[in-house]
Design a protein around this motif. Sequence first.
Motif, PDB file in Angstrom:
ATOM      1  N   ILE A 230      29.171  28.104  39.074  1.00 22.17           N
ATOM      2  CA  ILE A 230      28.595  29.259  39.742  1.00 22.17           C
ATOM      3  C   ILE A 230      29.329  30.485  39.216  1.00 22.17           C
ATOM      4  CG2 ILE A 230      28.347  30.444  41.959  1.00 22.17           C
ATOM      5  CD1 ILE A 230      28.172  27.728  43.297  1.00 22.17           C
ATOM      6  N   PHE A 231      28.595  31.500  38.781  1.00 22.09           N
ATOM      7  CA  PHE A 231      29.284  32.677  38.279  1.00 22.09           C
ATOM      8  C   PHE A 231      29.344  33.748  39.346  1.00 22.09           C
ATOM      9  CE2 PHE A 231      25.501  35.187  37.708  1.00 22.09           C
ATOM     10  CZ  PHE A 231      24.527  34.326  37.227  1.00 22.09           C
ATOM     11  N   MET A 232      30.520  34.321  39.464  1.00 21.92           N
ATOM     12  CA  MET A 232      30.773  35.383  40.430  1.00 21.92           C
ATOM     13  C   MET A 232      31.671  36.409  39.756  1.00 21.92           C
ATOM     14  SD  MET A 232      31.574  33.115  43.841  1.00 21.92           S
ATOM     15  CE  MET A 232      32.821  32.160  42.990  1.00 21.92           C
ATOM     16  N   PRO A 233      31.661  37.653  40.237  1.00 22.75           N
ATOM     17  CA  PRO A 233      32.576  38.649  39.679  1.00 22.75           C
ATOM     18  C   PRO A 233      34.007  38.154  39.737  1.00 22.75           C
ATOM     19  CG  PRO A 233      30.975  39.686  41.123  1.00 22.75           C
ATOM     20  CD  PRO A 233      30.794  38.192  41.278  1.00 22.75           C
ATOM     21  N   SER A 234      34.774  38.417  38.684  1.00 21.73           N
ATOM     22  CA  SER A 234      36.153  37.961  38.633  1.00 21.73           C
ATOM     23  C   SER A 234      36.981  38.593  39.745  1.00 21.73           C
ATOM     24  CB  SER A 234      36.769  38.307  37.274  1.00 21.73           C
ATOM     25  OG  SER A 234      36.069  37.663  36.246  1.00 21.73           O
ATOM     26  N   THR A 235      37.817  37.808  40.362  1.00 18.44           N
ATOM     27  CA  THR A 235      38.735  38.265  41.401  1.00 18.44           C
ATOM     28  C   THR A 235      40.110  37.749  41.050  1.00 18.44           C
ATOM     29  OG1 THR A 235      38.529  36.296  42.785  1.00 18.44           O
ATOM     30  CG2 THR A 235      36.852  38.002  43.075  1.00 18.44           C
ATOM     31  N   PRO A 236      41.151  38.192  41.747  1.00 19.47           N
ATOM     32  CA  PRO A 236      42.482  37.658  41.464  1.00 19.47           C
ATOM     33  C   PRO A 236      42.551  36.143  41.572  1.00 19.47           C
ATOM     34  CG  PRO A 236      42.641  39.621  42.816  1.00 19.47           C
ATOM     35  CD  PRO A 236      41.183  39.293  42.734  1.00 19.47           C
ATOM     36  N   ASP A 237      41.647  35.550  42.375  1.00 19.19           N
ATOM     37  CA  ASP A 237      41.661  34.100  42.551  1.00 19.19           C
ATOM     38  C   ASP A 237      40.769  33.389  41.551  1.00 19.19           C
ATOM     39  OD1 ASP A 237      43.386  34.326  44.738  1.00 19.19           O
ATOM     40  OD2 ASP A 237      41.682  34.701  46.088  1.00 19.19           O
ATOM     41  N   THR A 238      39.848  34.110  40.901  1.00 16.69           N
ATOM     42  CA  THR A 238      38.948  33.493  39.926  1.00 16.69           C
ATOM     43  C   THR A 238      38.975  34.328  38.657  1.00 16.69           C
ATOM     44  OG1 THR A 238      37.077  34.746  40.817  1.00 16.69           O
ATOM     45  CG2 THR A 238      37.433  32.544  41.704  1.00 16.69           C
TER      46      THR A 238
ATOM     47  N   GLN B  57      20.560  34.266  45.114  1.00 18.79           N
ATOM     48  CA  GLN B  57      21.852  33.852  45.653  1.00 18.79           C
ATOM     49  C   GLN B  57      22.353  32.596  44.920  1.00 18.79           C
ATOM     50  OE1 GLN B  57      23.013  35.921  48.269  1.00 18.79           O
ATOM     51  NE2 GLN B  57      21.154  37.042  47.711  1.00 18.79           N
ATOM     52  N   GLN B  58      23.680  32.401  44.952  1.00 13.18           N
ATOM     53  CA  GLN B  58      24.310  31.196  44.384  1.00 13.18           C
ATOM     54  C   GLN B  58      23.791  30.916  42.961  1.00 13.18           C
ATOM     55  OE1 GLN B  58      26.852  29.040  46.040  1.00 13.18           O
ATOM     56  NE2 GLN B  58      26.918  31.134  46.837  1.00 13.18           N
ATOM     57  N   CYS B  59      23.842  31.935  42.115  1.00 16.00           N
ATOM     58  CA  CYS B  59      23.311  31.815  40.761  1.00 16.00           C
ATOM     59  C   CYS B  59      24.194  30.944  39.877  1.00 16.00           C
ATOM     60  CB  CYS B  59      23.157  33.197  40.136  1.00 16.00           C
ATOM     61  SG  CYS B  59      21.903  34.211  40.909  1.00 16.00           S
ATOM     62  N   LYS B  60      23.544  30.159  39.029  1.00 16.04           N
ATOM     63  CA  LYS B  60      24.235  29.315  38.057  1.00 16.04           C
ATOM     64  C   LYS B  60      23.633  29.534  36.678  1.00 16.04           C
ATOM     65  CE  LYS B  60      25.196  25.538  41.310  1.00 16.04           C
ATOM     66  NZ  LYS B  60      25.083  24.080  41.530  1.00 16.04           N
ATOM     67  N   LEU B  61      24.404  29.180  35.662  1.00 16.62           N
ATOM     68  CA  LEU B  61      23.922  29.244  34.290  1.00 16.62           C
ATOM     69  C   LEU B  61      23.076  28.010  33.982  1.00 16.62           C
ATOM     70  CD1 LEU B  61      27.263  30.287  32.562  1.00 16.62           C
ATOM     71  CD2 LEU B  61      25.249  31.741  32.839  1.00 16.62           C
TER      72      LEU B  61
ATOM     73  N   GLY C 209      20.455  31.896  30.417  1.00 12.51           N
ATOM     74  CA  GLY C 209      19.586  31.493  31.508  1.00 12.51           C
ATOM     75  C   GLY C 209      20.291  31.492  32.846  1.00 12.51           C
ATOM     76  N   THR C 210      19.555  31.837  33.885  1.00 12.09           N
ATOM     77  CA  THR C 210      20.088  31.927  35.235  1.00 12.09           C
ATOM     78  C   THR C 210      19.145  31.233  36.206  1.00 12.09           C
ATOM     79  OG1 THR C 210      21.187  34.043  34.801  1.00 12.09           O
ATOM     80  CG2 THR C 210      20.688  33.536  37.089  1.00 12.09           C
ATOM     81  N   ILE C 211      19.706  30.539  37.176  1.00 14.54           N
ATOM     82  CA  ILE C 211      18.921  29.955  38.249  1.00 14.54           C
ATOM     83  C   ILE C 211      19.592  30.288  39.572  1.00 14.54           C
ATOM     84  CG2 ILE C 211      20.091  27.709  38.021  1.00 14.54           C
ATOM     85  CD1 ILE C 211      17.420  26.417  38.920  1.00 14.54           C
ATOM     86  N   GLY C 212      18.799  30.701  40.543  1.00  4.82           N
ATOM     87  CA  GLY C 212      19.341  31.070  41.846  1.00  4.82           C
ATOM     88  C   GLY C 212      18.294  30.910  42.927  1.00  4.82           C
ATOM     89  N   THR C 213      18.699  31.143  44.147  1.00  6.02           N
ATOM     90  CA  THR C 213      17.835  30.924  45.302  1.00  6.02           C
ATOM     91  C   THR C 213      17.490  32.247  45.977  1.00  6.02           C
ATOM     92  OG1 THR C 213      18.897  28.782  45.661  1.00  6.02           O
ATOM     93  CG2 THR C 213      17.610  29.675  47.487  1.00  6.02           C
TER      94      THR C 213
END
Length: 333
Positions: free
Chosen positions: A193-201, A119-123, A209-213
């Motif tokens: 934080i990377f998330m799938p692109s949406t109209p707002d992002t 969850q809440q993955c970051k580069l 590299g990825t780090i998440g919980t």
Amino acid sequence: MKTADVIKKIEETAFLCGAASWDNCGVQIPSQKKEVQKLAVALDPTESTIQQAIAKGADFVLTHHPLLMKPRYLNKLDTHFSIVSALITHDTCLYSAHTSLDANPEGPSGWLARALNLQQCKLLSNTCTFEPEAVAFSLPQRVDTHAMLNDWENNPHIQHIRYAAPLVNVTYNKEHRSAVLAQLVADLDELPIFMPSTPDTDSKSLGFGTIGTLPNPVSFGIFAEQLASVVDRDYWVRSGPVPETVSKVAYCTGSGSDFAPKAFAMGADVFITGDVKYHSALDTTGCILDVGHFSLEEEMMRQFSVQLTKELDGIEIFFLPAQDPMRLIGPFA
């Protein structure tokens, strides 16, 4: 389907702007064919893989690893000559999606994060941020991370880290390396934080590299069982101390051990990668699990072939599995 459209579709996942500056992504051997009817996907452009692809009638071969990192004369009758000769003779295109694929965490390179439900993955390292629909994209954050970390390794007194911010010079020694990195992470802006692109992002961040919980903290033993259930390898190599519990997990496919110090500075309990170097293992302050270069990237390319099968109509796509070249033998007297 037109060859140009196949390449365009590949690069909608393997963005060239995210590739490392030292890499050789893109067309390796061009073809005069304008249409693709059969596409082969594999990890490496080995002689065996290319022969299999041609035998199955592939017009286009997509591999993760490039044919070569640097140009080479065809002045020897060796394996390289055989591969190039076969591709040209059968007018088959060879394309490499190497670090361009690694750098997109929303694509197949993010398969392990999804398998572990992070969850809440970051580069761990940002190389490019751009607007997917825009013609131009920004490259000011591009980093030659391998050269940078090589300089770091070879100079025991001065560490150079370049982010999107200006160059930061820090004097350090091994005893307080971890503290220095932790302070750097605290002082610099948070990585996106990377998330799938949406109209707002609409903007997309690429990097390595990825780090998440994990959804819930677990003991190291339970985490190892979870990891074993998704990584297809019957042995690993561990370096550093074993944590009692695992909550935050970081990983980098391929030879990613250079990112371990950054991962631990960002709070990772475990860092997963392949091809851990001796000094990375010797100096680590956290737990590194080398689960094998092959196991992480073979699955990545298999998933890429599945994705392309869904996205490309009118052509046959097949994955060419390989065997891990690393073998565990022994014991010896």
